[in-house]
Design a protein around this motif. Structure first.
Motif, PDB file in Angstrom:
ATOM      1  N   LEU A 174       3.260  12.040   2.364  1.00 19.01           N
ATOM      2  CA  LEU A 174       2.226  13.058   2.339  1.00 19.01           C
ATOM      3  C   LEU A 174       1.236  12.829   1.203  1.00 19.01           C
ATOM      4  O   LEU A 174       0.037  13.000   1.345  1.00 19.01           O
ATOM      5  N   LYS A 175       1.745  12.440   0.028  1.00 23.88           N
ATOM      6  CA  LYS A 175       0.875  12.155  -1.109  1.00 23.88           C
ATOM      7  C   LYS A 175      -0.018  10.963  -0.823  1.00 23.88           C
ATOM      8  O   LYS A 175      -1.180  10.921  -1.194  1.00 23.88           O
ATOM      9  N   LYS A 176       0.528   9.972  -0.135  1.00 19.99           N
ATOM     10  CA  LYS A 176      -0.234   8.783   0.212  1.00 19.99           C
ATOM     11  C   LYS A 176      -1.425   9.126   1.080  1.00 19.99           C
ATOM     12  O   LYS A 176      -2.500   8.585   0.937  1.00 19.99           O
ATOM     13  N   HIS A 177      -1.236  10.079   1.982  1.00 17.24           N
ATOM     14  CA  HIS A 177      -2.316  10.495   2.876  1.00 17.24           C
ATOM     15  C   HIS A 177      -3.151  11.637   2.314  1.00 17.24           C
ATOM     16  O   HIS A 177      -4.033  12.149   2.986  1.00 17.24           O
TER      17      HIS A 177
ATOM     18  N   ALA B 241       0.803  -1.210   0.000  1.00 19.20           N
ATOM     19  CA  ALA B 241       0.000   0.000   0.000  1.00 19.20           C
ATOM     20  C   ALA B 241       0.839   1.265   0.000  1.00 19.20           C
ATOM     21  O   ALA B 241       0.334   2.348  -0.260  1.00 19.20           O
ATOM     22  N   MET B 242       2.134   1.168   0.276  1.00 17.73           N
ATOM     23  CA  MET B 242       2.994   2.351   0.301  1.00 17.73           C
ATOM     24  C   MET B 242       3.234   2.862  -1.112  1.00 17.73           C
ATOM     25  O   MET B 242       3.122   2.129  -2.090  1.00 17.73           O
ATOM     26  N   ALA B 243       3.565   4.122  -1.197  1.00 18.29           N
ATOM     27  CA  ALA B 243       3.860   4.718  -2.499  1.00 18.29           C
ATOM     28  C   ALA B 243       5.074   4.041  -3.114  1.00 18.29           C
ATOM     29  O   ALA B 243       6.023   3.686  -2.410  1.00 18.29           O
TER      30      ALA B 243
ATOM     31  N   SER C  81      12.117  13.197  -0.759  1.00 13.96           N
ATOM     32  CA  SER C  81      11.189  12.441  -1.596  1.00 13.96           C
ATOM     33  C   SER C  81      10.383  11.435  -0.779  1.00 13.96           C
ATOM     34  O   SER C  81       9.217  11.193  -1.067  1.00 13.96           O
ATOM     35  N   ASP C  82      10.992  10.858   0.259  1.00 14.72           N
ATOM     36  CA  ASP C  82      10.241   9.907   1.066  1.00 14.72           C
ATOM     37  C   ASP C  82       9.139  10.592   1.846  1.00 14.72           C
ATOM     38  O   ASP C  82       8.028  10.087   1.970  1.00 14.72           O
TER      39      ASP C  82
END
Length: 148
Positions: free
Chosen positions: A143-146, A104-106, A137-138
């Protein structure tokens, strides 16, 4: 018969104490004592005391409890043996769950690291762009994932 006599005596003693308490003008306490003292005679009159004495003093009832305990023990032993044979039965769903979380992680995200500096402990609103060329980047992936 003996249990009925004992319960009647306990009720009579309780009612006597309730009468003395009422004589001392503590009517609320006397009412409570009278209520508690009527319980033993009520149990005798309903037949519960006779049933309980039959349960306690019959060897066949204790044999039944022994058989039930043996049954429970055999059930627990079989569960332990099953878990040892399969390698812990309940750990498999946890491993599948952990693999699903990893997926599920980016895709571009890496494990967070605590590199030099204290960038990880800074609040997001005060984060500055670093001229040292630090890679965020990590953090951006998280942040993008959430959806932030």
């Amino acid at each position: 018969m003996l249990t009925s006599t004992i319960c009647a005596a306990a009720s009579a003693a309780g009612l006597g104490i309730a009468a003395l308490t009422a004589y001392r003008k503590r009517f609320l306490a006397a009412t409570r004592i009278a209520a508690f003292s009527l319980v033993p005679i009520g149990l005798v009159l309903t037949g519960i005391v006779d049933w309980l004495t039959d349960v306690v003093f019959k060897p066949s009832v204790w044999a039944g409890f022994g058989v039930l305990a043996l049954s429970a023990l055999l059930f627990m032993v079989s569960r332990v043996a099953e878990r040892r044979r399969t390698g812990g039965g309940r750990k498999e769903p946890k491993a599948a769950e952990a693999a699903a979380r990893r997926d599920a992680m980016a895709p571009g995200a890496s494990a967070p690291s605590l590199g030099p500096g204290r960038a990880a402990s800074r609040p997001q609103g005060k984060a500055k762009k670093s001229s040292d060329g630090e890679d965020f980047s990590d953090i951006e992936a998280i942040l993008k994932k959430h959806g932030i």
